[in-house]
Structure formats: C-alpha cells, structure tokens
Design a protein around this motif. Structure first.
Motif, PDB file in Angstrom:
ATOM      1  N   GLU A   1      -0.282  -3.755 -12.110  1.00  0.00           N
ATOM      2  CA  GLU A   1      -0.068  -3.901 -10.666  1.00  0.00           C
ATOM      3  C   GLU A   1       1.160  -3.119 -10.200  1.00  0.00           C
ATOM      4  OE1 GLU A   1      -1.965  -8.428 -10.716  1.00  0.00           O
ATOM      5  OE2 GLU A   1       0.199  -8.098 -10.512  1.00  0.00           O
ATOM      6  N   ALA A   2       2.185  -3.074 -11.032  1.00  0.00           N
ATOM      7  CA  ALA A   2       3.391  -2.326 -10.675  1.00  0.00           C
ATOM      8  C   ALA A   2       3.144  -0.824 -10.722  1.00  0.00           C
ATOM      9  CB  ALA A   2       4.527  -2.699 -11.619  1.00  0.00           C
ATOM     10  N   GLN A   3       2.319  -0.390 -11.640  1.00  0.00           N
ATOM     11  CA  GLN A   3       2.030   1.040 -11.747  1.00  0.00           C
ATOM     12  C   GLN A   3       1.159   1.524 -10.591  1.00  0.00           C
ATOM     13  OE1 GLN A   3       0.726   2.345 -15.751  1.00  0.00           O
ATOM     14  NE2 GLN A   3       1.431   0.360 -16.494  1.00  0.00           N
ATOM     15  N   VAL A   4       0.179   0.715 -10.209  1.00  0.00           N
ATOM     16  CA  VAL A   4      -0.749   1.115  -9.147  1.00  0.00           C
ATOM     17  C   VAL A   4      -0.090   1.016  -7.784  1.00  0.00           C
ATOM     18  CG1 VAL A   4      -2.915   0.516  -7.993  1.00  0.00           C
ATOM     19  CG2 VAL A   4      -2.768   0.482 -10.501  1.00  0.00           C
TER      20      VAL A   4
ATOM     21  N   VAL B   1       9.493  -4.323 -18.020  1.00  0.00           N
ATOM     22  CA  VAL B   1       8.823  -3.063 -18.324  1.00  0.00           C
ATOM     23  C   VAL B   1       9.801  -1.984 -18.765  1.00  0.00           C
ATOM     24  CG1 VAL B   1       6.846  -3.507 -16.829  1.00  0.00           C
ATOM     25  CG2 VAL B   1       8.885  -2.421 -15.877  1.00  0.00           C
ATOM     26  N   LYS B   2      11.099  -2.195 -18.551  1.00  0.00           N
ATOM     27  CA  LYS B   2      12.082  -1.225 -19.035  1.00  0.00           C
ATOM     28  C   LYS B   2      12.088  -1.160 -20.552  1.00  0.00           C
ATOM     29  CE  LYS B   2      15.817  -0.313 -17.052  1.00  0.00           C
ATOM     30  NZ  LYS B   2      15.240   0.917 -16.501  1.00  0.00           N
ATOM     31  N   PHE B   3      11.515  -2.166 -21.211  1.00  0.00           N
ATOM     32  CA  PHE B   3      11.440  -2.182 -22.661  1.00  0.00           C
ATOM     33  C   PHE B   3      10.006  -1.968 -23.156  1.00  0.00           C
ATOM     34  CE2 PHE B   3      15.140  -4.544 -21.369  1.00  0.00           C
ATOM     35  CZ  PHE B   3      16.109  -4.174 -22.283  1.00  0.00           C
ATOM     36  N   LYS B   4       9.102  -1.603 -22.218  1.00  0.00           N
ATOM     37  CA  LYS B   4       7.690  -1.432 -22.575  1.00  0.00           C
ATOM     38  C   LYS B   4       7.135  -0.072 -22.144  1.00  0.00           C
ATOM     39  CE  LYS B   4       6.920  -6.430 -22.177  1.00  0.00           C
ATOM     40  NZ  LYS B   4       6.311  -7.533 -21.404  1.00  0.00           N
ATOM     41  N   TRP B   5       7.514   0.393 -20.971  1.00  0.00           N
ATOM     42  CA  TRP B   5       6.985   1.651 -20.465  1.00  0.00           C
ATOM     43  C   TRP B   5       7.693   2.841 -21.099  1.00  0.00           C
ATOM     44  CZ3 TRP B   5       6.952   0.745 -14.420  1.00  0.00           C
ATOM     45  CH2 TRP B   5       5.947  -0.181 -14.102  1.00  0.00           C
ATOM     46  N   SER B   6       7.000   3.966 -21.085  1.00  0.00           N
ATOM     47  CA  SER B   6       7.636   5.217 -21.504  1.00  0.00           C
ATOM     48  C   SER B   6       8.684   5.619 -20.470  1.00  0.00           C
ATOM     49  CB  SER B   6       6.586   6.326 -21.622  1.00  0.00           C
ATOM     50  OG  SER B   6       6.069   6.647 -20.335  1.00  0.00           O
ATOM     51  N   ILE B   7       9.610   6.476 -20.870  1.00  0.00           N
ATOM     52  CA  ILE B   7      10.648   6.938 -19.947  1.00  0.00           C
ATOM     53  C   ILE B   7      10.016   7.669 -18.766  1.00  0.00           C
ATOM     54  CG2 ILE B   7      12.606   8.504 -19.696  1.00  0.00           C
ATOM     55  CD1 ILE B   7      13.376   7.881 -22.563  1.00  0.00           C
ATOM     56  N   GLU B   8       8.992   8.471 -19.044  1.00  0.00           N
ATOM     57  CA  GLU B   8       8.341   9.227 -17.979  1.00  0.00           C
ATOM     58  C   GLU B   8       7.707   8.297 -16.948  1.00  0.00           C
ATOM     59  OE1 GLU B   8       7.908   9.665 -21.221  1.00  0.00           O
ATOM     60  OE2 GLU B   8       9.066  11.527 -21.442  1.00  0.00           O
ATOM     61  N   LEU B   9       7.037   7.243 -17.426  1.00  0.00           N
ATOM     62  CA  LEU B   9       6.396   6.308 -16.506  1.00  0.00           C
ATOM     63  C   LEU B   9       7.444   5.560 -15.683  1.00  0.00           C
ATOM     64  CD1 LEU B   9       3.928   4.854 -15.401  1.00  0.00           C
ATOM     65  CD2 LEU B   9       4.002   3.320 -17.381  1.00  0.00           C
ATOM     66  N   GLN B  10       8.531   5.166 -16.306  1.00  0.00           N
ATOM     67  CA  GLN B  10       9.586   4.470 -15.573  1.00  0.00           C
ATOM     68  C   GLN B  10      10.127   5.350 -14.446  1.00  0.00           C
ATOM     69  OE1 GLN B  10      12.633   2.261 -17.713  1.00  0.00           O
ATOM     70  NE2 GLN B  10      11.416   2.313 -19.587  1.00  0.00           N
ATOM     71  N   LYS B  11      10.410   6.604 -14.759  1.00  0.00           N
ATOM     72  CA  LYS B  11      10.973   7.503 -13.745  1.00  0.00           C
ATOM     73  C   LYS B  11       9.986   7.731 -12.618  1.00  0.00           C
ATOM     74  CE  LYS B  11      14.203  10.004 -16.729  1.00  0.00           C
ATOM     75  NZ  LYS B  11      14.558  11.323 -17.326  1.00  0.00           N
TER      76      LYS B  11
ATOM     77  N   VAL C   1       7.517   5.750 -11.536  1.00  0.00           N
ATOM     78  CA  VAL C   1       7.352   4.555 -10.700  1.00  0.00           C
ATOM     79  C   VAL C   1       8.583   4.330  -9.827  1.00  0.00           C
ATOM     80  CG1 VAL C   1       7.131   2.040 -10.751  1.00  0.00           C
ATOM     81  CG2 VAL C   1       5.720   3.441 -12.262  1.00  0.00           C
ATOM     82  N   VAL C   2       9.778   4.497 -10.409  1.00  0.00           N
ATOM     83  CA  VAL C   2      11.005   4.273  -9.640  1.00  0.00           C
ATOM     84  C   VAL C   2      11.136   5.309  -8.527  1.00  0.00           C
ATOM     85  CG1 VAL C   2      13.521   4.324  -9.749  1.00  0.00           C
ATOM     86  CG2 VAL C   2      12.228   3.116 -11.514  1.00  0.00           C
ATOM     87  N   GLU C   3      10.873   6.572  -8.829  1.00  0.00           N
ATOM     88  CA  GLU C   3      11.032   7.632  -7.829  1.00  0.00           C
ATOM     89  C   GLU C   3      10.028   7.518  -6.697  1.00  0.00           C
ATOM     90  OE1 GLU C   3      10.774  11.171 -10.116  1.00  0.00           O
ATOM     91  OE2 GLU C   3      12.776  10.941 -11.023  1.00  0.00           O
ATOM     92  N   SER C   4       8.818   7.021  -7.009  1.00  0.00           N
ATOM     93  CA  SER C   4       7.794   6.888  -5.971  1.00  0.00           C
ATOM     94  C   SER C   4       7.815   5.530  -5.295  1.00  0.00           C
ATOM     95  CB  SER C   4       6.396   7.112  -6.579  1.00  0.00           C
ATOM     96  OG  SER C   4       6.126   6.126  -7.571  1.00  0.00           O
ATOM     97  N   GLY C   5       8.691   4.636  -5.768  1.00  0.00           N
ATOM     98  CA  GLY C   5       8.754   3.293  -5.235  1.00  0.00           C
ATOM     99  C   GLY C   5       9.582   3.203  -3.977  1.00  0.00           C
ATOM    100  N   PRO C   6       9.717   2.003  -3.430  1.00  0.00           N
ATOM    101  CA  PRO C   6      10.505   1.806  -2.201  1.00  0.00           C
ATOM    102  C   PRO C   6      11.979   2.103  -2.425  1.00  0.00           C
ATOM    103  CG  PRO C   6       9.907  -0.311  -3.168  1.00  0.00           C
ATOM    104  CD  PRO C   6       9.165   0.736  -3.939  1.00  0.00           C
TER     105      PRO C   6
END
Length: 560
Positions: free
Chosen positions: A272-275, A378-388, A390-395
């Motif tokens: 849900e967080a990724q989508v 998710v900071k301990f589950k997602w890849s670094i690329e996915l974290q960046k 989601v954060v950059e495209s987030g609010p």
C-alpha cells in the motif's frame, strides 16, 4: 530495551562530547511539577527513580557515551535519550532547603490508573459458561504522548475461539494502530473454511450484507480509522479471494493461519505504501504506517487449545496455581532481540558472512533497531532504491522528514527484518488460571514470577506470605514495623482495583525496593510531566485473561 522520547526503539546516538544535564536537556514546566525548581530536579528524579547507576545528571562521560555510540547524524540526538531502570534504589541528595511537596491524592492516582481500563465477561448460556475463557481485563498507562501501544480483543463469530493481542509501536503509533485494527481480520479470514469464504465473496459481489466475522471488545478510546476502512477492506478482500483460489480442501491449521495472517498483513502494509493513494490524506497515512513499526503478541484461545503468535518483544505468560496454592509463571513467548541467541543466529544465517559483524551492534539490528521482528519498518526491508523512490515521490511531509530519508548503515542485503511470528501451542490444564499479554513496558519493571503472584493473589484473594526481603538494605525496627503494618492493612482491606490489569500497573509503577506499593512513589511517577515520564518508563499495555477451570477440566476428562 531502548526507551526514548522519539522513535522508541530506533537509537541514533550523538556525536556530542558530553551528555547534557537532564535539567538542560529537558526542562520541566514548573506549573506542571512544582517540585522541579531551584536545582531540585536531580533530587526529585533520584527519589522517583530507583537504579543501580547514578542518575543522568551525575553520569560520567564514559558511561554516557556507552549509550550513544552509533550516531549517524547529530541532528537526531535530541530525539533519542536513554531511560534509567527505576526498579532499584538510590539515595536522594540532601539539600539545605526543603521544597514544597506535591503529591497526587489516592483518588487522583486511581483516576489516572483507571482511565483506560476495560473488562469483558463471557456471557453465560442457561446459567452456565461453556467457554474456557471467563473473561479478561485490560488497561494502558501512557508514557509517550500520544501513547504508541495498542490493544485488541475480539470473539470469532464464524469460527470458534477468541483473539486477544497487544501491539507496541515505535517511531510513532501509526503502524501499531493499523495492525491493531487489521490483524484479527486477517487471522479470522485465514481460519475460515472455503464455503464461508465463498459465501462472503458472493455477498460482496451481489451487494448483500456481509456475515459478521468478529465481535470486537473495545474501550471507547480504542478507535478505528474510518478514513482508511475502504482501503483496508479492499486489501483484505484480495487476500480472501486468493485463499479461495488456492483452496486445497484441507482443514485450516491454526498455527499456519496465524503465520500466514501476520506475513500477509505486513506485505499489504508494504504494498500500500509503494502504490500510494490519490487521496493525499490516505497517501500520507499509508506511508506513516509503513515507515513506523510495531511488534505484536497475539493469543488465540479455542477450548483447551491456546496458540500464542509473537513478533518482537512483547510477551505472553501463563499463571499456574500449584498444588500448595502458590503461583508460578510459564513463558509462552520468546523475545526477538539480541538477548535471544537463536534469534541472532537466525538473522546471521539469512545474510552473507561478510556482514556478520555489522548485523548486530550494541544489541541492535544494524546498530539501530531493538526488536529483530516487527511489522512495518520498511527502512529495514526495502531496497535503497525503492526507499528513495517512494520518499522522493511522496508528500512533502515525508520528503522533509530526516528520519525517512536516512539509510541504515551497512545496508547491503535487505530485508533485515521480518514480521513472521513465532507460534507456541499450549494445551490448557485446570491449574492454568490466567494468561498475561503485555508490552515490554511491564516486563522491564517486573519479573514474570512477581507478575504471576500479584495477579494470582488478586484473582483469588488469597495471599501467600513470604518473609519480607529487604535486599541488603539497612532497615530500622520502626521501618520494619511499618512494612508489616502496611502488609496487614493491604491484606485485610478490600482491593481498590476492580480490574486485574489496573492492579498490575499499580504494582509496576508504584512498587518500592521492598516489593510493596508505595503511594508516595506512585504519586511521583504519575506526576511526571510528558517530557520526563518517557525517560523513566515505557508505555504499559496489559491484558489479563482468566480461564474457566471447570470447563477445561471437563474437556480434559472427556478425552480420557
């Protein structure tokens, strides 16, 4: 366990050359706590806080640095401070001046302790209780503002049994709130037979009313998020549709259902967080849930069959009454942290040998996280690329948050964290009188054997006296007389608590070095302002489940 005012279990140490004095770091408003003035803070805190070591104000720089060795960024320092263990005694310094004493009255103490208490008694049929559960008491005492713990209890309506659970949040309360609302639905759906799943799906398709799955037993403060209900329902529906498609025709195993439900909910939180969501409020909500975390300890009771599913470091403990009437404690869960050697080995086995030295530092996962299993995070589950991404495209609120942008050190082969529970089965016996589910705020202050004795004596009203232990302290004859008088008064009087969880919290917060509730100490601990309370204890959430020995004994006899 790390306890600190910010994200509770994620320690980000400072680079500062000195630890600020408590009075410098966290000034307490005088109007909230009149005792704290004119350099009296160390006196008050040392009076309130019983510890082996000196108070923070008196710590050597060496000891201070031992708490904060892994600081990725100095700017996080103000968010993370240690908590002293307050179960041990330290003498207060004597001052020439005598400050005005301020204590809560007993009614005020009771009002605070009972604010969140809840009790449920299983209804009788034809004058008889046919359930193995008589009922339960629950309560919460906040230390964080807002409280990061959650609790849930529900009766399964389409299958047998009752679900009860405690949830301990960190880095905020969002994940614990979501898990407390959703997990029991996932468990209930996992337990449903194929025919019932089909009936529910057909009802949704045709727009008919759904069969109720759970009957919730909630305190008015235990709310549901109405804004996210549709999102949560759609994810749950997708899950039961997959269960329908995967139908094997076999009877559902409770252990397997619990494991699948935990893992699936955590996967949905991540997805849900990724989508994301076009609704800006929901989009921010699902991201907050995913980036915060929560541990969970859940009990499923069905007749004499008791299953405990645990993820993290909350605990389940069984209270057993021995033949001589005394009480003993049986652990029904294991902490998933650095003190559990098997858990450390599990983590090491899941990652390359080259990472062995960086996986666990200072008893923390990657030097940061205390529990080795948790929802969210998710900071301990997602890849670094996915974290960046989601954060950059987030609010903006997420993108401006330094914590969400921070990448853990030595982060090479995620995921490092799992929500998969460890499930323990226990067949109930007539001597098994009660079950205690509690977050680590209780277990940090009380030994399980003391918990078993206090709850057992409360439920039965029978006190098995032990010689008063003074723990090596010098006690005058007058002090000993006072202790004996207090104990006799406590035994002869009617309990002021009508809730077993409240009674346990009273002891957890108010016990002195002699193991008895000290009203002065209890008053001081409950008088601490929000800025200070979190430094001395954690949120405490407790559920005490009382078993029906007659029903359990009858079931046992039928099997013979």
């Amino acid at each position: 366990m790390c306890v600190c005012p910010g994200p509770r279990r994620i320690a980000i140490p400072v680079r500062s050359s000195r630890l600020p004095l408590l009075s410098d770091a966290m000034p307490a408003p005088a109007h909230l706590f009149p005792l704290i003035r004119n350099c009296e803070i160390s006196r008050i805190c040392s009076t309130v806080c019983y510890c082996h070591h000196k108070h923070l104000c008196c710590l050597s720089s060496h000891f201070a640095h031992s708490h904060f060795r892994y600081a990725p960024q100095k700017k996080f320092a103000a968010l993370y401070r240690p908590k002293e263990n307050f179960n041990h005694f330290i003498h207060a310094r004597d001052y020439a001046s005598t400050p005005q004493r301020f204590y809560l009255t007993p009614p005020q103490v009771n009002s605070i302790l009972k604010a969140n208490e809840y009790s449920f008694k299983v209804p009788e049929f034809d004058g008889k209780n046919v359930s193995s559960v008589l009922g339960f008491d629950s309560n919460q005492l906040p230390a964080n503002a807002p409280i990061e713990d959650r609790r849930s209890a529900a009766t399964c309506l389409q299958t047998r049994g009752m679900l009860l659970g405690v949830f301990d949040g960190h880095a905020g309360c969002a994940c614990a709130q979501a898990v407390s609302e959703r997990l029991f639905y996932y468990i209930a759906v996992s337990l449903l037979p194929h025919e019932t799943l089909l009936e529910i799906e057909n009802a949704v398709e045709s727009g008919r009313a759904l069969l109720p799955i759970l009957q919730w037993h909630k305190h008015p403060n235990d709310y549901f998020s109405k804004e996210a209900s549709k999102l949560y329902f759609n994810s749950l529906r997708t899950y039961w549709q997959e269960l329908i498609d995967l139908n094997s025709g076999e009877t559902t195993d409770v252990k397997e259902a619990l494991i699948n439900a935990f893992k699936r909910l955590d996967n949905d939180i991540s997805l849900e967080a990724q989508v994301g969501d076009p609704n800006s409020f929901l989009n921010y909500l699902v991201l907050r849930v995913a980036f915060s975390g929560a541990t969970a300890c859940v009990a499923h009771v069905d007749g004499v069959d008791l299953h405990i599913a645990n993820t993290g470091d909350s605990r389940a403990m069984l209270g057993v009454q021995e033949e001589d009437g005394s009480w003993s404690a049986v652990n029904l869960s294991y902490d998933h942290n650095a003190q559990n050697e098997h858990e450390v080995e599990r983590v090491k086995m899941e990652h390359p040998k080259s990472e062995e030295k960086s996986l666990v530092k200072q008893d923390r996962l990657l030097g940061l996280l205390m529990p080795f299993r948790a929802f969210g995070d998710v900071k301990f589950k997602w890849s670094i690329e996915l974290q960046k991404r989601v954060v950059e495209s987030g609010p903006d609120q997420l993108n401006d948050n330094e914590y969400t942008k921070f990448i853990p050190p030595n982060y090479h082969t995620p995921p490092y964290l799992t929500a998969e529970p460890e499930v323990i089965y226990h067949k109930l016996r007539p001597q098994d009188k009660f079950l205690v589910l509690a977050t680590d705020g209780l277990w940090e202050t009380m030994h399980r054997q003391d918990v078993a004795r206090i709850v057992g004596e409360y439920l039965t009203g029978v006190h098995h006296q032990q010689p008063i232990a003074v723990g090596g302290y010098k006690v005058t004859l007058g002090q000993m007389h006072g202790l004996l008088t207090e104990r006799r008064a406590r035994i002869s009087s009617v309990f002021e608590d009508q809730n077993a969880a409240t009674h346990l919290i009273r002891h957890a917060v108010g016990n002195n070095e002699f193991g008895t509730v000290d009203h002065e100490r209890l008053s001081k601990m409950l008088s601490l302002p929000e800025e200070l309370a979190r430094m001395y204890r954690d949120d405490i959430t407790i559920i005490v489940v009382q078993f029906n020995s007659h029903v359990i004994g009858a079931c046992q006899n039928e099997e013979l």
